[in-house]
Design an enzyme around this catalytic site. Structure first.
Site, mmCIF file in Angstrom:
data_model
loop_
_atom_site.group_PDB
_atom_site.id
_atom_site.type_symbol
_atom_site.label_atom_id
_atom_site.label_comp_id
_atom_site.label_asym_id
_atom_site.label_seq_id
_atom_site.Cartn_x
_atom_site.Cartn_y
_atom_site.Cartn_z
ATOM 1 N N SER A 177 0.816 -1.009 -0.091
ATOM 2 C CA SER A 177 -0.015 -0.035 -0.002
ATOM 3 C C SER A 177 1.036 1.122 0.020
ATOM 4 C CB SER A 177 -0.645 -0.060 1.233
ATOM 5 O OG SER A 177 -0.041 0.095 2.513
ATOM 6 N N ASP A 207 -0.872 -1.625 -3.977
ATOM 7 C CA ASP A 207 -2.531 -1.737 -3.423
ATOM 8 C C ASP A 207 -2.913 -0.316 -3.157
ATOM 9 O OD1 ASP A 207 -3.892 -3.024 -0.261
ATOM 10 O OD2 ASP A 207 -4.671 -2.923 -2.376
ATOM 11 N N SER A 248 -5.320 -8.027 7.134
ATOM 12 C CA SER A 248 -5.930 -7.996 8.575
ATOM 13 C C SER A 248 -5.306 -9.362 9.057
ATOM 14 C CB SER A 248 -7.111 -7.625 8.738
ATOM 15 O OG SER A 248 -7.426 -6.150 8.165
HETATM 16 O O1 LIG Z 1 -8.286 -5.438 0.921
HETATM 17 C C1 LIG Z 1 -7.283 -5.465 1.335
HETATM 18 C C2 LIG Z 1 -5.910 -4.751 1.191
HETATM 19 O O2 LIG Z 1 -6.265 -4.133 -0.143
HETATM 20 C C3 LIG Z 1 -7.236 -6.151 2.709
HETATM 21 O O3 LIG Z 1 -8.300 -6.309 3.236
HETATM 22 P P1 LIG Z 1 -8.538 -7.027 4.759
HETATM 23 O O4 LIG Z 1 -8.471 -5.816 5.642
HETATM 24 O O5 LIG Z 1 -9.831 -7.605 5.023
HETATM 25 O O6 LIG Z 1 -7.259 -8.034 5.030
HETATM 26 O O1 LIG Z 2 -6.352 -1.319 2.141
HETATM 27 C C1 LIG Z 2 -5.959 -1.751 3.057
HETATM 28 C C2 LIG Z 2 -4.933 -2.512 3.046
HETATM 29 O O2 LIG Z 2 -4.918 -3.442 4.274
HETATM 30 C C3 LIG Z 2 -3.602 -1.648 3.476
HETATM 31 O O3 LIG Z 2 -3.566 -1.100 4.595
HETATM 32 P P1 LIG Z 2 -2.677 0.083 5.114
HETATM 33 O O4 LIG Z 2 -3.036 1.188 4.086
HETATM 34 O O5 LIG Z 2 -3.018 0.362 6.452
HETATM 35 O O6 LIG Z 2 -1.138 -0.146 4.571
HETATM 36 ZN ZN LIG Z 3 -8.131 -3.279 -0.157
#
Ligand SMILES: O=C(CO)COP(=O)(O)O
Ligand SMILES: O=C[C@H](O)COP(=O)(O)O
Ligand SMILES: [Zn+2]
Ligand SMILES: [Zn+2]
Length: 332
Positions: free
Chosen positions: A56, A94, A279
């Site tokens: 991310s 991401d 998560s």
């Molecule tokens: O969508 C996600 C990352 O882009 C992760 O989702 P979770 O928080 O359910 O793991």
């Molecule tokens: O989109 C959510 C992903 O779990 C990434 O989370 P983050 O932005 O806290 O790294």
């Molecule tokens: Zn996501």
């Protein structure tokens, strides 16, 4: 400019086509540090599963873009030492929130990027996604777009309701943007509190049972776009044993609840070919660290608590690959 091809990485195009044809989903695991990356690669290499390393914007800032690029290159070489002769590993941005961020990641060796314009007015989402696609495809980098807003997440206006994907929009969106895969909203959401207790029922053991995902929306999308790669975000299952461990050893995660694994198994057999999990990894890591520190108050060597955390995450990743997504032995 570093091409992902020089790092031994792959993009998602062939990976997704195989997953849809084979009736399984590719695990997309987020990582922020060395231990998560080690655990992901070890699980994928030993299970010969294709894998998407998700980064991310926050993770990229936390770990540093230059370090991440070499970590991804190292991940490919590490996988080979584990007997994975031809690693199928994607490095994916991401929830990219701008063209500039996507461009910078592509220039640092990412093989796939998500541009998340789902909270924008439709036409702005189309324009932004197309701009990223036009740039990314010059370098054979694949692009994930998104339609529909997941509830209660940091990247979409902090809503506490879902805006399910409108199947009537998907043909226009996919055609005009040229995106390679589409993230949709059918009731999943990010984090460890995916449903409020009042949205759930309770089973005979008193455990919260969440409402089902909107498979009718998924079916309608697949009817409009047969064989088109679909992505599910917010797909952690929030294992109660990890939550219980965290709460037993000083944590405080009341009413944490996720997506039932049987719903993800069902989705994996459809055109859903990428399932995002972050998560659950965080819960597995946190549970092992809390337990180790509680049981060994004298310990101050990080390897003694990050090592068990790494092992617990590896166990989680293998469970997802083998028992939920069905991607084991799909990248021999
Ligand atoms: O969508 C996600 C990352 O882009 C992760 O989702 P979770 O928080 O359910 O793991
Ligand atoms: O989109 C959510 C992903 O779990 C990434 O989370 P983050 O932005 O806290 O790294
Ligand atoms: Zn996501
Ligand atoms: Zn989004």
């Amino acid at each position: 400019m570093v091409s992902y091809k020089d790092l031994g990485l792959v993009n998602t195009r062939e990976m997704f086509a195989k997953a849809i044809k084979g009736g399984y989903a590719v695990p997309a695991f987020n990582f922020n540090n060395m231990e998560q990356l080690q655990a992901i690669i070890k699980a994928a290499a030993e299970d010969k599963s294709p894998v998407i390393l998700q980064v991310s914007k926050g993770a990229r800032n936390y770990a540093n873009p230059i370090l991440l690029r070499y970590m991804a290159q190292g991940a490919v070489e590490y996988a080979k030492t584990l007997g994975w002769e031809h690693p199928q590993i994607v490095l994916h941005l991401d929830h990219g929130d701008s063209f500039e961020l996507c461009k910078d990641c592509i220039e640092h060796g990412f093989s796939s990027v998500m541009i998340d314009g789902s909270h924008l007015p439709y036409e702005e989402n189309v324009a932004l996604t197309k701009k990223v696609v036009d740039y990314a495809h010059q370098y054979d980098v694949t692009v994930e777009g998104e339609l529909g807003v997941l509830a209660g997440v940091e990247d979409e206006v902090s809503s506490d309701h879902h805006t399910y994907t409108d199947p009537e929009e998907v043909i226009d969106f996919a055609t005009r943007t040229g995106c390679d895969s589409l993230a949709i909203s059918i009731g999943t959401s990010h984090g460890a509190y995916k449903f409020k207790p009042e949205q759930c029922t309770r089973n005979a053991d008193g455990k919260l049972v969440p409402p089902p995902l909107a498979f009718d929306v998924l079916d309608a999308v697949m009817e409009k776009l047969p064989g088109f790669p679909i992505v599910l975000h917010g797909s952690s299952s929030v294992p109660q044993d990890e939550v219980d461990t965290i709460n037993k050893y000083g944590g405080k995660l009341p009413d944490a609840i996720g997506i039932p694994e049987e719903e993800l198994r069902k989705a994996s057999k459809s055109a859903v070919c990428k399932i995002n999990i972050d998560s659950d990894s965080r819960l597995a890591m946190t549970a092992a660290v809390r337990k180790t520190l509680f049981e060994h108050p004298e310990e101050f060597d990080p390897r003694k608590y990050l090592g068990p955390a790494r092992d617990n995450m590896e166990k989680l990743y293998k469970h997802k690959i083998e028992a939920v997504l069905g991607s084991k032995d799909k990248a021999l």
